[in-house]
Design a protein around this motif. Structure first.
Motif, PDB file in Angstrom:
ATOM      1  N   GLY A   1      10.747  -4.578  18.522  1.00  0.00           N
ATOM      2  CA  GLY A   1      10.546  -5.805  19.283  1.00  0.00           C
ATOM      3  C   GLY A   1       9.098  -6.170  19.530  1.00  0.00           C
ATOM      4  O   GLY A   1       8.825  -7.167  20.210  1.00  0.00           O
ATOM      5  N   ARG A   2       8.158  -5.412  18.990  1.00  0.00           N
ATOM      6  CA  ARG A   2       6.734  -5.688  19.194  1.00  0.00           C
ATOM      7  C   ARG A   2       6.065  -6.015  17.865  1.00  0.00           C
ATOM      8  O   ARG A   2       6.516  -5.587  16.800  1.00  0.00           O
ATOM      9  N   ALA A   3       4.979  -6.779  17.946  1.00  0.00           N
ATOM     10  CA  ALA A   3       4.221  -7.134  16.748  1.00  0.00           C
ATOM     11  C   ALA A   3       3.182  -6.056  16.469  1.00  0.00           C
ATOM     12  O   ALA A   3       2.449  -5.627  17.370  1.00  0.00           O
ATOM     13  N   TYR A   4       3.126  -5.616  15.221  1.00  0.00           N
ATOM     14  CA  TYR A   4       2.154  -4.618  14.775  1.00  0.00           C
ATOM     15  C   TYR A   4       1.352  -5.188  13.611  1.00  0.00           C
ATOM     16  O   TYR A   4       1.865  -5.972  12.805  1.00  0.00           O
ATOM     17  N   LEU A   5       0.098  -4.764  13.524  1.00  0.00           N
ATOM     18  CA  LEU A   5      -0.705  -5.029  12.335  1.00  0.00           C
ATOM     19  C   LEU A   5      -0.694  -3.766  11.485  1.00  0.00           C
ATOM     20  O   LEU A   5      -1.156  -2.708  11.925  1.00  0.00           O
ATOM     21  N   ARG A   6      -0.160  -3.886  10.279  1.00  0.00           N
ATOM     22  CA  ARG A   6      -0.083  -2.723   9.387  1.00  0.00           C
ATOM     23  C   ARG A   6      -1.128  -2.894   8.283  1.00  0.00           C
ATOM     24  O   ARG A   6      -1.084  -3.841   7.494  1.00  0.00           O
ATOM     25  N   TYR A   7      -2.072  -1.955   8.232  1.00  0.00           N
ATOM     26  CA  TYR A   7      -3.190  -2.031   7.302  1.00  0.00           C
ATOM     27  C   TYR A   7      -2.944  -1.153   6.082  1.00  0.00           C
ATOM     28  O   TYR A   7      -2.395  -0.056   6.195  1.00  0.00           O
ATOM     29  N   THR A   8      -3.402  -1.635   4.936  1.00  0.00           N
ATOM     30  CA  THR A   8      -3.433  -0.851   3.705  1.00  0.00           C
ATOM     31  C   THR A   8      -4.865  -0.848   3.200  1.00  0.00           C
ATOM     32  O   THR A   8      -5.464  -1.910   2.997  1.00  0.00           O
ATOM     33  N   PHE A   9      -5.434   0.338   3.001  1.00  0.00           N
ATOM     34  CA  PHE A   9      -6.831   0.470   2.612  1.00  0.00           C
ATOM     35  C   PHE A   9      -6.961   0.793   1.130  1.00  0.00           C
ATOM     36  O   PHE A   9      -5.985   1.144   0.457  1.00  0.00           O
ATOM     37  N   GLY A  10      -8.184   0.688   0.629  1.00  0.00           N
ATOM     38  CA  GLY A  10      -8.436   0.933  -0.783  1.00  0.00           C
ATOM     39  C   GLY A  10      -8.096   2.347  -1.215  1.00  0.00           C
ATOM     40  O   GLY A  10      -7.797   2.594  -2.387  1.00  0.00           O
ATOM     41  N   SER A  11      -8.129   3.285  -0.292  1.00  0.00           N
ATOM     42  CA  SER A  11      -7.798   4.677  -0.602  1.00  0.00           C
ATOM     43  C   SER A  11      -6.297   4.913  -0.700  1.00  0.00           C
ATOM     44  O   SER A  11      -5.861   6.005  -1.053  1.00  0.00           O
ATOM     45  N   GLY A  12      -5.510   3.888  -0.349  1.00  0.00           N
ATOM     46  CA  GLY A  12      -4.055   4.042  -0.346  1.00  0.00           C
ATOM     47  C   GLY A  12      -3.504   4.422   1.014  1.00  0.00           C
ATOM     48  O   GLY A  12      -2.274   4.411   1.222  1.00  0.00           O
ATOM     49  N   GLN A  13      -4.359   4.783   1.963  1.00  0.00           N
ATOM     50  CA  GLN A  13      -3.900   5.153   3.297  1.00  0.00           C
ATOM     51  C   GLN A  13      -3.432   3.918   4.063  1.00  0.00           C
ATOM     52  O   GLN A  13      -3.939   2.806   3.875  1.00  0.00           O
ATOM     53  N   LYS A  14      -2.467   4.145   4.943  1.00  0.00           N
ATOM     54  CA  LYS A  14      -1.908   3.063   5.743  1.00  0.00           C
ATOM     55  C   LYS A  14      -1.897   3.454   7.214  1.00  0.00           C
ATOM     56  O   LYS A  14      -1.812   4.633   7.554  1.00  0.00           O
ATOM     57  N   ALA A  15      -1.983   2.463   8.058  1.00  0.00           N
ATOM     58  CA  ALA A  15      -1.906   2.693   9.499  1.00  0.00           C
ATOM     59  C   ALA A  15      -1.462   1.403  10.172  1.00  0.00           C
ATOM     60  O   ALA A  15      -1.749   0.301   9.677  1.00  0.00           O
ATOM     61  N   ALA A  16      -0.767   1.542  11.267  1.00  0.00           N
ATOM     62  CA  ALA A  16      -0.289   0.383  12.020  1.00  0.00           C
ATOM     63  C   ALA A  16      -0.742   0.510  13.463  1.00  0.00           C
ATOM     64  O   ALA A  16      -0.830   1.618  14.008  1.00  0.00           O
ATOM     65  N   ILE A  17      -1.030  -0.614  14.085  1.00  0.00           N
ATOM     66  CA  ILE A  17      -1.495  -0.626  15.466  1.00  0.00           C
ATOM     67  C   ILE A  17      -0.953  -1.863  16.157  1.00  0.00           C
ATOM     68  O   ILE A  17      -0.772  -2.907  15.520  1.00  0.00           O
ATOM     69  N   GLU A  18      -0.646  -1.727  17.443  1.00  0.00           N
ATOM     70  CA  GLU A  18      -0.089  -2.850  18.184  1.00  0.00           C
ATOM     71  C   GLU A  18      -1.016  -4.064  18.122  1.00  0.00           C
ATOM     72  O   GLU A  18      -2.228  -3.936  18.226  1.00  0.00           O
ATOM     73  N   PHE A  19      -0.414  -5.232  17.957  1.00  0.00           N
ATOM     74  CA  PHE A  19      -1.190  -6.454  17.768  1.00  0.00           C
ATOM     75  C   PHE A  19      -2.132  -6.723  18.938  1.00  0.00           C
ATOM     76  O   PHE A  19      -3.283  -7.120  18.747  1.00  0.00           O
ATOM     77  N   GLU A  20      -1.653  -6.482  20.164  1.00  0.00           N
ATOM     78  CA  GLU A  20      -2.466  -6.815  21.332  1.00  0.00           C
ATOM     79  C   GLU A  20      -3.647  -5.865  21.521  1.00  0.00           C
ATOM     80  O   GLU A  20      -4.561  -6.155  22.292  1.00  0.00           O
TER      81      GLU A  20
END
Length: 411
Positions: A131-150
Motif C-alpha cells: 500500500g505504499r509507494a517505493y522507488l526501486r533503483y537499478t544500477f549499472g552494476s546490476g544491483q537493485k534497491a528500493a526505498i520509500e518514496f517519502e
C-alpha cells in the motif's frame, strides 16, 4: 564495504511489488538515465559545468533543533565519498543532464540520518508495496534497491508529462545535431583546404588505377622535397595543370552564433557567465533566474525528506543560501557595509563576510548610530541627555552596542 553497502545498509531489494504506483496521467512511472551525448558536447558541458560550479558554493544551513548535528555534516562532508562542493556540483550536473536528480539519506543501523548521497541509477521505477509507494533503483552494476518514496528527495526540471520525473532533453536534439554537423564540417573543411594544392587534367582516357599511379608519380617527381629546381615539368599525358589557391577555412559566424544562442537559451546562461567575465548586474540576473530557483527547490526537497510534517511546522528546515554580494563591485560592497552596519542590520562579522575576510573576536555585536532625530523635532534644541519623548539624540553620544542576547551597553 562499497558505495552501495554504505548508502543502503538495509536495502529492500527483494520486495515483491504489487505493480506500478498509479499515476493521474496514466504514464508508467519509469525513469531511465539519459544518453551521455548532451554531456559530451563541448558547449553543453561548459553550460552545465558553469551552473554546477556556481551551485557548489551554496551554503547549507539548518534551522530548528531537530537533526541540528546535520548542519556541520552538510557544510563539510554529506557522505563518506564527497565534500559539500562535490555533493552540490554532482546534484546540479545530474539534474542538468537527466532533468531528474535523486537524493537518498544515509542512515545508521538505528535508522538515524547520518548524511545524504546523490544517486545516478540506470533505471528507477515507482512501485507499490504493502500500500505504499517505493522507488526501486537499478544500477549499472546490476544491483537493485528500493526505498520509500517519502524518504527520497527528487529534484526535477521540465516536469510536465510525468507526475514524478522530469522530461528528457529531447527538445535540444535538433541543436545537438547542428553542433555535430558544424563540427564535422569544420574538420572536413580544414582538411580539404590544407591538402589540395594542384588540379591536373589528363589528356587521354585511362583506367582508374592508372590515374592513381600517375598522381603518385607526378607528386614524387615535382612536389616532393627532392625537387630543388622550383620547376614543374609534365608531358603530354596532362592537358592542363593549375595551382589551387589555398584559402583558410572560415566558420560561418552567423550559424555558429545561432547554435550558441540555442544552447544558451535552453540552459539559461550566456557567454559571459561561461567565461567568468560577467558584471555585477549580469551575475544578479543569472542568480535570480538560475541559481536561486535551484537553491529553493533543493531546500524544499531536502527539508521534506528529512523532517516530518510536525517537525517542519515547528520551524525545522534545511536551506541553501549564497553570498550574493560576492560578485558585487567594491563600491557596492562599501556602500552596503557602511549603510547597514551603523543601522544595526549587520555586525562586524557580517561585514567581513561581504569582503570575504575572516571573522574577528567580538564581531557578533551590533552597533547603531545615535545622532538621528525625528522629523517633527527638526529645528528644536536637543540636549545630549534629553529624556523627553520624541527628542533627538546628539551626535556626540557614543554608539549603542547590542549583544546577541538583546542587551545593550555603551561603547
Amino acid at each position: 564495504m562499497g558505495v552501495f553497502e554504505t548508502i543502503f545498509r538495509r536495502p529492500k531489494s527483494n520486495i515483491t511489488p504489487e505493480g506500478y504506483f498509479k499515476m493521474l496521467n496514466g504514464y508508467t512511472p519509469v525513469f531511465t538515465s539519459a544518453p551521455e551525448s548532451i554531456y559530451e558536447m563541448e558547449l553543453t558541458r561548459a553550460a552545465i559545468h558553469s551552473f554546477a560550479n556556481m551551485c557548489s558554493k551554496l551554503k547549507p544551513e539548518i534551522s530548528g533543533s531537530a537533526y541540528k548535528n546535520l548542519e556541520k555534516i552538510l557544510q563539510f562532508r554529506p557522505n563518506p565519498f564527497m565534500d559539500t562542493a562535490k555533493f552540490l556540483y554532482r546534484i546540479a550536473t545530474i539534474l542538468s543532464v537527466n532533468n531528474t536528480a535523486f537524493i537518498v539519506p544515509i542512515e545508521d543501523d538505528m535508522g538515524y540520518i547520518m548524511g545524504y548521497y546523490p544517486l545516478l541509477p540506470q533505471k528507477c521505477e515507482v512501485v507499490q508495496y504493502e500500500g505504499r509507494a517505493y522507488l526501486r533503483y537499478t544500477f549499472g552494476s546490476g544491483q537493485k534497491a528500493a526505498i520509500e518514496f517519502e524518504r527520497v528527495g527528487v529534484v526535477t526540471n521540465y516536469q510536465y508529462a510525468d507526475d514524478v520525473f522530469g522530461s528528457s532533453n529531447a527538445a535540444l536534439n535538433p541543436t545537438m545535431q547542428l553542433i555535430t554537423t558544424q563540427n564535422q564540417g569544420i574538420i572536413n573543411g580544414v582538411k580539404n583546404s590544407a591538402s589540395i594544392r594542384f588540379l591536373a587534367k589528363i589528356a587521354n582516357m585511362i583506367k582508374p588505377e592508372d590515374i592513381t599511379k600517375e598522381r603518385q608519380r607526378f607528386t614524387e617527381d615535382n612536389l616532393s622535397s627532392e625537387n630543388n629546381s622550383g620547376m614543374i615539368i609534365y608531358d603530354a599525358k596532362f592537358a592542363d595543370i593549375k595551382q589551387i589557391d589555398s584559402k583558410p577555412f572560415t566558420v560561418n559566424a552567423l550559424q555558429m552564433q545561432q547554435i550558441n544562442e540555442n544552447v544558451f537559451t535552453y540552459f539559461g546562461t550566456n557567454t559571459k557567465i561561461l567565461q567568468n567575465s560577467f558584471t555585477e548586474d549580469e551575475w544578479n540576473a543569472y542568480y535570480e533566474g538560475k541559481i536561486e530557483p535551484f537553491a529553493i527547490r533543493l531546500s524544499l526537497v531536502m527539508s521534506n525528506m528529512t523532517y516530518t510534517p510536525r517537525e517542519i511546522a515547528h520551524g525545522n528546515a534545511i536551506t541553501f543560501t549564497a553570498n550574493r554580494l560576492q560578485y558585487a563591485s567594491n563600491q557596492t560592497k562599501l556602500s552596503i557595509s557602511t549603510q547597514l552596519f551603523d543601522r544595526g542590520l549587520l555586525n562586524r562579522n557580517g561585514v567581513m563576510d561581504i569582503w570575504n575576510m575572516a571573522h574577528v573576536e567580538g564581531g557578533d555585536k551590533y552597533y547603531i548610530r545615535k545622532e538621528y532625530s525625528e522629523v517633527n523635532q527638526l529645528g528644536k534644541e536637543v540636549t545630549p541627555n534629553a529624556n523627553s519623548e520624541g527628542s533627538g539624540i546628539s551626535g556626540n553620544d557614543p554608539a549603542v552596542v547590542v549583544d546577541n542576547d538583546g542587551g545593550g551597553e555603551e561603547d
